[in-house]
Design a protein around this motif. Structure first.
Motif, PDB file in Angstrom:
ATOM      1  N   THR A   1     -21.723  50.420  39.209  1.00 52.10           N
ATOM      2  CA  THR A   1     -23.130  50.180  38.889  1.00 52.10           C
ATOM      3  C   THR A   1     -24.016  50.706  40.014  1.00 52.10           C
ATOM      4  O   THR A   1     -25.044  51.352  39.771  1.00 52.10           O
ATOM      5  CB  THR A   1     -23.398  48.693  38.645  1.00 52.10           C
ATOM      6  OG1 THR A   1     -22.506  48.214  37.631  1.00 52.10           O
ATOM      7  CG2 THR A   1     -24.831  48.459  38.189  1.00 52.10           C
ATOM      8  N   GLY A   2     -23.610  50.441  41.258  1.00 46.79           N
ATOM      9  CA  GLY A   2     -24.323  51.023  42.383  1.00 46.79           C
ATOM     10  C   GLY A   2     -24.262  52.532  42.347  1.00 46.79           C
ATOM     11  O   GLY A   2     -25.268  53.227  42.570  1.00 46.79           O
ATOM     12  N   ALA A   3     -23.083  53.071  42.039  1.00 40.92           N
ATOM     13  CA  ALA A   3     -22.901  54.525  42.019  1.00 40.92           C
ATOM     14  C   ALA A   3     -23.723  55.183  40.919  1.00 40.92           C
ATOM     15  O   ALA A   3     -24.189  56.319  41.088  1.00 40.92           O
ATOM     16  CB  ALA A   3     -21.428  54.854  41.841  1.00 40.92           C
ATOM     17  N   ALA A   4     -23.922  54.498  39.779  1.00 45.38           N
ATOM     18  CA  ALA A   4     -24.739  55.069  38.705  1.00 45.38           C
ATOM     19  C   ALA A   4     -26.178  55.254  39.172  1.00 45.38           C
ATOM     20  O   ALA A   4     -26.791  56.304  38.962  1.00 45.38           O
ATOM     21  CB  ALA A   4     -24.687  54.177  37.470  1.00 45.38           C
ATOM     22  N   ALA A   5     -26.726  54.214  39.814  1.00 48.13           N
ATOM     23  CA  ALA A   5     -28.082  54.334  40.355  1.00 48.13           C
ATOM     24  C   ALA A   5     -28.117  55.360  41.483  1.00 48.13           C
ATOM     25  O   ALA A   5     -29.093  56.105  41.636  1.00 48.13           O
ATOM     26  CB  ALA A   5     -28.575  52.977  40.843  1.00 48.13           C
ATOM     27  N   GLY A   6     -27.045  55.394  42.287  1.00 51.55           N
ATOM     28  CA  GLY A   6     -26.968  56.381  43.357  1.00 51.55           C
ATOM     29  C   GLY A   6     -26.928  57.801  42.815  1.00 51.55           C
ATOM     30  O   GLY A   6     -27.588  58.708  43.342  1.00 51.55           O
TER      31      GLY A   6
ATOM     32  N   GLY B   1     -24.937  50.276  31.689  1.00 48.09           N
ATOM     33  CA  GLY B   1     -23.508  50.332  31.967  1.00 48.09           C
ATOM     34  C   GLY B   1     -22.713  50.654  30.715  1.00 48.09           C
ATOM     35  O   GLY B   1     -22.894  50.005  29.684  1.00 48.09           O
ATOM     36  N   ILE B   2     -21.855  51.662  30.793  1.00 49.85           N
ATOM     37  CA  ILE B   2     -21.022  52.049  29.659  1.00 49.85           C
ATOM     38  C   ILE B   2     -19.580  52.172  30.134  1.00 49.85           C
ATOM     39  O   ILE B   2     -19.310  52.461  31.302  1.00 49.85           O
ATOM     40  CB  ILE B   2     -21.501  53.365  29.014  1.00 49.85           C
ATOM     41  CG1 ILE B   2     -21.793  54.427  30.085  1.00 49.85           C
ATOM     42  CG2 ILE B   2     -22.723  53.129  28.146  1.00 49.85           C
ATOM     43  CD1 ILE B   2     -22.220  55.769  29.530  1.00 49.85           C
ATOM     44  N   ALA B   3     -18.656  51.953  29.205  1.00 44.15           N
ATOM     45  CA  ALA B   3     -17.243  51.835  29.566  1.00 44.15           C
ATOM     46  C   ALA B   3     -16.685  53.094  30.207  1.00 44.15           C
ATOM     47  O   ALA B   3     -15.753  53.025  31.013  1.00 44.15           O
ATOM     48  CB  ALA B   3     -16.426  51.463  28.330  1.00 44.15           C
ATOM     49  N   VAL B   4     -17.227  54.263  29.856  1.00 46.27           N
ATOM     50  CA  VAL B   4     -16.700  55.493  30.436  1.00 46.27           C
ATOM     51  C   VAL B   4     -16.856  55.504  31.955  1.00 46.27           C
ATOM     52  O   VAL B   4     -16.021  56.067  32.674  1.00 46.27           O
ATOM     53  CB  VAL B   4     -17.377  56.732  29.789  1.00 46.27           C
ATOM     54  CG1 VAL B   4     -18.848  56.807  30.140  1.00 46.27           C
ATOM     55  CG2 VAL B   4     -16.655  58.005  30.186  1.00 46.27           C
ATOM     56  N   LEU B   5     -17.881  54.845  32.479  1.00 46.51           N
ATOM     57  CA  LEU B   5     -18.053  54.743  33.931  1.00 46.51           C
ATOM     58  C   LEU B   5     -16.899  53.972  34.549  1.00 46.51           C
ATOM     59  O   LEU B   5     -16.375  54.350  35.610  1.00 46.51           O
ATOM     60  CB  LEU B   5     -19.377  54.048  34.259  1.00 46.51           C
ATOM     61  CG  LEU B   5     -20.659  54.698  33.755  1.00 46.51           C
ATOM     62  CD1 LEU B   5     -21.859  53.809  34.079  1.00 46.51           C
ATOM     63  CD2 LEU B   5     -20.852  56.076  34.351  1.00 46.51           C
ATOM     64  N   ASP B   6     -16.496  52.894  33.895  1.00 45.17           N
ATOM     65  CA  ASP B   6     -15.386  52.087  34.391  1.00 45.17           C
ATOM     66  C   ASP B   6     -14.068  52.841  34.308  1.00 45.17           C
ATOM     67  O   ASP B   6     -13.258  52.818  35.240  1.00 45.17           O
ATOM     68  CB  ASP B   6     -15.275  50.782  33.583  1.00 45.17           C
ATOM     69  CG  ASP B   6     -16.516  49.926  33.698  1.00 45.17           C
ATOM     70  OD1 ASP B   6     -16.847  49.510  34.822  1.00 45.17           O
ATOM     71  OD2 ASP B   6     -17.148  49.671  32.668  1.00 45.17           O
ATOM     72  N   ILE B   7     -13.845  53.530  33.186  1.00 44.62           N
ATOM     73  CA  ILE B   7     -12.563  54.195  32.981  1.00 44.62           C
ATOM     74  C   ILE B   7     -12.377  55.353  33.959  1.00 44.62           C
ATOM     75  O   ILE B   7     -11.320  55.480  34.595  1.00 44.62           O
ATOM     76  CB  ILE B   7     -12.439  54.675  31.520  1.00 44.62           C
ATOM     77  CG1 ILE B   7     -12.370  53.467  30.587  1.00 44.62           C
ATOM     78  CG2 ILE B   7     -11.205  55.564  31.341  1.00 44.62           C
ATOM     79  CD1 ILE B   7     -12.506  53.813  29.129  1.00 44.62           C
ATOM     80  N   VAL B   8     -13.383  56.201  34.098  1.00 47.52           N
ATOM     81  CA  VAL B   8     -13.254  57.345  35.010  1.00 47.52           C
ATOM     82  C   VAL B   8     -13.092  56.879  36.452  1.00 47.52           C
ATOM     83  O   VAL B   8     -12.229  57.364  37.191  1.00 47.52           O
ATOM     84  CB  VAL B   8     -14.461  58.295  34.865  1.00 47.52           C
ATOM     85  CG1 VAL B   8     -14.416  59.385  35.939  1.00 47.52           C
ATOM     86  CG2 VAL B   8     -14.480  58.922  33.479  1.00 47.52           C
TER      87      VAL B   8
END
Length: 330
Positions: free
Chosen positions: A111-116, A302-309
């Motif tokens: 989540t931090g990395a998405a905003a980053g 937040g979407i699951a692909v962020l977690d999976i990758v």
């Protein structure tokens, strides 16, 4: 299967790594390279909580997974994470669970990395002042990501409880001392956002947490906290003023986040205000920031692909470095 704790994950994966993984995930998603159903949200109203089930599949990585994540705000009073989670990673070649990861930390990290990633793509290169609104369980990685992608001189931090905010700033100053950035607790969101180049809001508020009229030209804003239709961190003024509004998933945001659902219902904004998904900026199919004066917004639920990758890359690093604990039911 491999069991990975927060400490295990931190040994093999940095925030810089996470930002790169997130950009890859956002590109994959926007190019249609993943299967990501809308998450299932089951409420526990007696405890003011929700549990979300987030499945997904990335064929190019032969990886499936589901993250089980809960949001129970009352937990903090008991010394428990307000967003506890577990990530189940599945080998896409045989359907077997290959790794269980600390989903609480994975959620914080990605989540931090998405905003980053959004700030790296959209914020001005000469950004020097940051603002962080919210000091809960997601705040530290939001701060770390902001500092990772831009050389900020100062970040102003504000939360609901001034004592907790000062404590958070002290902890953050110690843990993120290597960046050399001044972290400063402030009393109001007005003081935080005035003249700020990057603004991140990460709260569970049902009311806007800062005045969009105070945002300066050229600022970039991350809206992170609103994940339900009744939650609204961003006010109508900043949405109307924004030159570009990007999403991690436009479908998910417009289904789940009050930041957009509420002003759309009121007619304050229309779909014409939207620029699209930020994954298309990663692949250069959409322009990001084009002028120094543009105000840009990134809204993520937040979407699951962020977690999976991210989980897949952590898992591979852990295997290579012999980190983690093996477990089998047999």
């Amino acid at each position: 299967m491999l069991l990975l704790s927060k400490k295990d994950m931190q040994k093999v994966f940095t925030m810089h790594d996470a930002v790169a993984a997130t950009k890859q995930a956002l590109r994959i998603y926007s190019e249609g390279g993943s299967v990501v159903p809308l998450r299932v949200n089951i409420g526990a109203p007696h405890y003011e909580g929700q549990t979300l089930f987030m499945p997904g599949y990335v064929p190019a990585l032969d990886s499936l997974g589901v993250k089980i994540v809960s949001v129970f705000p009352r937990n903090s009073a008991q010394g428990l994470p307000s967003v506890p989670a577990t990530m189940v990673l599945i080998d896409g070649t045989n359907g077997q669970v290959c790794c269980l990861l600390d989903g609480t930390y994975l959620t914080q990290l990605r989540t931090g990395a998405a905003a980053g990633a959004a700030a790296d793509l959209l914020a001005r290169q000469d950004a020097r002042i940051g603002a962080l609104i919210g000091t809960g369980g997601q705040a530290l990685t939001q701060l770390e990501a902001m500092l990772t992608v831009r050389n900020l001189r100062e970040v102003r931090i504000v939360g609901r409880n001034p004592d907790h905010t000062r404590s958070f700033v002290r902890q953050s100053q110690e843990e993120l001392a290597n960046f050399g950035t001044l972290l400063r607790a402030v009393e109001t969101s007005e003081e935080a956002v005035t003249d700020a180049d990057i603004i991140t809001a990460v709260t569970t508020s049902a009311q806007p947490v800062f005045d969009g009229r105070l945002v300066k030209a050229g600022a970039h804003i991350n809206g992170v906290g609103s994940y339900l239709p009744e939650m609204q961190e961003l006010d109508e003024f900043i949405l109307r003023r924004a030159d570009k509004i990007f999403f991690d998933s436009q479908e998910a945001v417009l289904s789940e986040s009050g930041d957009l659902i509420i002003p759309l219902a009121k007619g304050t904004i229309t779909a014409d205000n939207f620029s699209g998904e930020i994954g298309r900026v990663v692949s250069r199919n959409l322009p990001g920031r084009e002028t120094p004066e543009e105000i840009t917004i990134f809204k993520t639920v937040g979407i699951a692909v962020l977690d999976i990758v991210t989980a897949q890359q952590i898992y591979q690093r852990a295997l290579e470095q012999g980190i983690g604990r093996e477990f089998s039911f047999s």
